[in-house]
Design an enzyme around this catalytic site. Structure first.
Site, PDB file in Angstrom:
ATOM      1  N   SER A  28       0.988  -1.235   0.096  1.00 23.71           N
ATOM      2  CA  SER A  28      -0.055   0.131   0.045  1.00 23.71           C
ATOM      3  C   SER A  28       0.854   1.208  -0.002  1.00 23.71           C
ATOM      4  O   SER A  28       0.363   2.228  -0.709  1.00 23.71           O
ATOM      5  CB  SER A  28      -1.034   0.134   1.012  1.00 23.71           C
ATOM      6  OG  SER A  28      -0.284   0.143   2.408  1.00 23.71           O
ATOM      7  N   ASN A  29       2.103   1.208   0.669  1.00 23.02           N
ATOM      8  CA  ASN A  29       2.922   2.396   0.608  1.00 23.02           C
ATOM      9  C   ASN A  29       3.532   2.487  -0.718  1.00 23.02           C
ATOM     10  O   ASN A  29       3.648   3.647  -1.327  1.00 23.02           O
ATOM     11  CB  ASN A  29       4.027   2.192   1.865  1.00 23.02           C
ATOM     12  CG  ASN A  29       3.632   2.520   2.978  1.00 23.02           C
ATOM     13  OD1 ASN A  29       3.410   3.757   3.478  1.00 23.02           O
ATOM     14  ND2 ASN A  29       3.196   1.717   3.843  1.00 23.02           N
ATOM     15  N   LEU A 108      11.307  -6.303   4.529  1.00 22.56           N
ATOM     16  CA  LEU A 108      11.578  -7.054   5.659  1.00 22.56           C
ATOM     17  C   LEU A 108      12.980  -7.641   5.770  1.00 22.56           C
ATOM     18  O   LEU A 108      13.262  -8.279   6.897  1.00 22.56           O
ATOM     19  CB  LEU A 108      10.464  -8.130   6.159  1.00 22.56           C
ATOM     20  CG  LEU A 108       9.133  -7.529   6.130  1.00 22.56           C
ATOM     21  CD1 LEU A 108       8.217  -8.441   6.666  1.00 22.56           C
ATOM     22  CD2 LEU A 108       9.075  -6.067   7.095  1.00 22.56           C
ATOM     23  N   HIS A 127       8.748   2.917   9.254  1.00 30.51           N
ATOM     24  CA  HIS A 127       8.654   2.151  10.285  1.00 30.51           C
ATOM     25  C   HIS A 127       7.269   2.405  11.059  1.00 30.51           C
ATOM     26  O   HIS A 127       6.966   3.779  11.260  1.00 30.51           O
ATOM     27  CB  HIS A 127       9.833   1.902  11.178  1.00 30.51           C
ATOM     28  CG  HIS A 127       9.426   0.924  12.538  1.00 30.51           C
ATOM     29  ND1 HIS A 127       9.537  -0.285  12.210  1.00 30.51           N
ATOM     30  CD2 HIS A 127       9.208   1.114  13.672  1.00 30.51           C
ATOM     31  CE1 HIS A 127       9.418  -1.058  13.206  1.00 30.51           C
ATOM     32  NE2 HIS A 127       9.037   0.020  13.926  1.00 30.51           N
TER      33      HIS A 127
HETATM   34  C1  GAR Z   1       4.093  -0.463   6.903  1.00 27.66           C
HETATM   35  O1  GAR Z   1       3.251  -0.392   7.890  1.00 27.66           O
HETATM   36  C2  GAR Z   1       5.349  -0.221   7.346  1.00 27.66           C
HETATM   37  O2  GAR Z   1       5.525   0.857   7.966  1.00 27.66           O
HETATM   38  C3  GAR Z   1       5.937  -1.540   7.913  1.00 27.66           C
HETATM   39  O3  GAR Z   1       5.172  -2.378   6.995  1.00 27.66           O
HETATM   40  C4  GAR Z   1       3.903  -2.010   6.462  1.00 27.66           C
HETATM   41  C5  GAR Z   1       3.976  -2.334   4.888  1.00 27.66           C
HETATM   42  O4  GAR Z   1       2.615  -2.205   4.636  1.00 27.66           O
HETATM   43  N1  GAR Z   1       7.290  -1.599   7.866  1.00 27.66           N
HETATM   44  C6  GAR Z   1       7.764  -2.311   8.821  1.00 27.66           C
HETATM   45  O5  GAR Z   1       7.174  -2.675   9.929  1.00 27.66           O
HETATM   46  C7  GAR Z   1       9.351  -2.156   8.795  1.00 27.66           C
HETATM   47  N2  GAR Z   1       9.712  -2.505  10.144  1.00 27.66           N
HETATM   48  P1  GAR Z   1       2.501  -2.038   2.991  1.00 27.66           P
HETATM   49  O6  GAR Z   1       3.163  -3.381   2.287  1.00 27.66           O
HETATM   50  O7  GAR Z   1       1.071  -2.108   2.617  1.00 27.66           O
HETATM   51  O8  GAR Z   1       3.192  -0.960   2.469  1.00 27.66           O
END
Ligand code: GAR
Length: 211
Positions: A28-29, A108, A127
Site C-alpha cells: 500500500s505504501n 523486511l 516504520h
Molecule cells: C507498513 O506499515 C510499514 O510501516 C511496515 O510494514 C508495512 C507495510 O505495508 N514496515 C515495517 O514494519 C518495517 N519494520 P504495505 O506493504 O501495505 O506498504
C-alpha cells in the site's frame, strides 16, 4: 511538516530524481509512492524489487505499469538477481536504472553492507512506530502494534529514517504521532498508523530533491 535537516524544496539535480522501491508485502505504501509521482513528476519510480514471489505489491506494480523484479533472500545477500532473463548484480541493475535513492516500503530483509556502501544516505525506510522504541528484528506489522498496546503506551506513530546496518535504525527524517487509547486493538491502531503513512511520498519527494 516536521522534517529534520531539510527545510525547503529546492531541486538541485539536472534531471528528475529516480527512485526504486523495495517491498515484501501488500504494497500500500508502494502504491501511494507511485501514484504521488504520477500526479506530480517530482521523482520517478523506476522499479519495484521484492523478495517474495507471491507478494501483493507485485500485482499493484503491474496494475500501475511499474516494472518489478524479485530476488530470494540469498540472492539479495549475495548481490545477484535475474534481470531481463540474465544473471546480474543487483547494484549493476540499480545503476542501469539510474537509481538515485532506494525506498524501503514494508521491506523486511536487513540491508546488506554492499548496498549501504553503494547508496550512502540514499536508502529510506518507514516504520510503524516512534523509533527508537518498538523497532528491530521481528518488529513489523501487527507485532509492533501489539507491543505498543501491551506496554500501555499513550502514543504511537510512524518514523521515516535513513537505513543503516541495523533493523529500523538510522538518522530520523520525519515522525508523526497518533494517540493510543485503552480501547485500541492492533487493528484499530494499524488504521491510525496507516493514515499517517500517507506522508511517506512527500517526505521522499523533499529528500530526493535536496541532493
Ligand atoms: C507498513 O506499515 C510499514 O510501516 C511496515 O510494514 C508495512 C507495510 O505495508 N514496515 C515495517 O514494519 C518495517 N519494520 P504495505 O506493504 O501495505 O506498504
Amino acid at each position: 511538516m516536521n522534517f529534520a535537516g531539510i527545510q525547503t524544496y529546492s531541486p538541485k539535480m539536472e534531471r528528475i530524481p529516480n527512485i526504486v522501491i523495495f517491498a515484501s508485502g501488500s504494497g500500500s505504501n508502494a502504491e501511494n509512492i507511485i501514484n504521488w509521482s504520477k500526479d506530480r513528476d517530482t521523482y520517478r519510480v523506476k522499479g519495484v524489487f521484492c523478495n517474495r514471489k507471491d507478494a501483493y505489491v507485485l500485482t499493484r506494480a503491474e496494475r500501475l505499469g511499474v516494472p518489478a523484479w524479485t530476488f530470494s533472500r540469498k540472492e539479495f545477500k549475495d548481490n545477484t538477481i535475474i534481470y531481463n532473463g540474465e544473471a546480474a548484480s543487483l547494484t549493476a541493475v540499480l545503476a542501469d536504472l539510474d537509481t538515485d535513492c532506494i525506498v524501503l516500503a514494508g521491506f523486511l530483509l536487513k540491508v546488506p553492507d554492499y548496498l549501504l556502501e553503494a547508496y550512502p544516505e540514499r536508502i529510506l525506510n518507514i516504520h510503524p512506530a516512534l523509533l527508537p522504541s518498538y523497532g528491530g528484528k521481528g518488529m513489523y506489522g501487527d507485532h509492533v502494534h501489539k507491543a505498543v498496546i501491551a506496554a500501555g503506551e499513550k502514543e504511537s506513530g510512524i518514523t521515516i529514517h535513513l537505513a543503516d546496518s541495523q533493523y529500523d535504525h538510522g538518522r530520523i527524517l520525519y515522525q508523526a504521532r497518533c494517540s493510543v487509547s485503552p480501547e485500541d486493538t492492533p487493528e484499530t491502531l494499524f488504521e491510525k498508523v496507516h493514515l499517517l503513512e500517507r506522508a511517506y511520498p512527500e517526505v521522499i519527494e523533499k529528500y530526493v530533491n535536496s541532493f
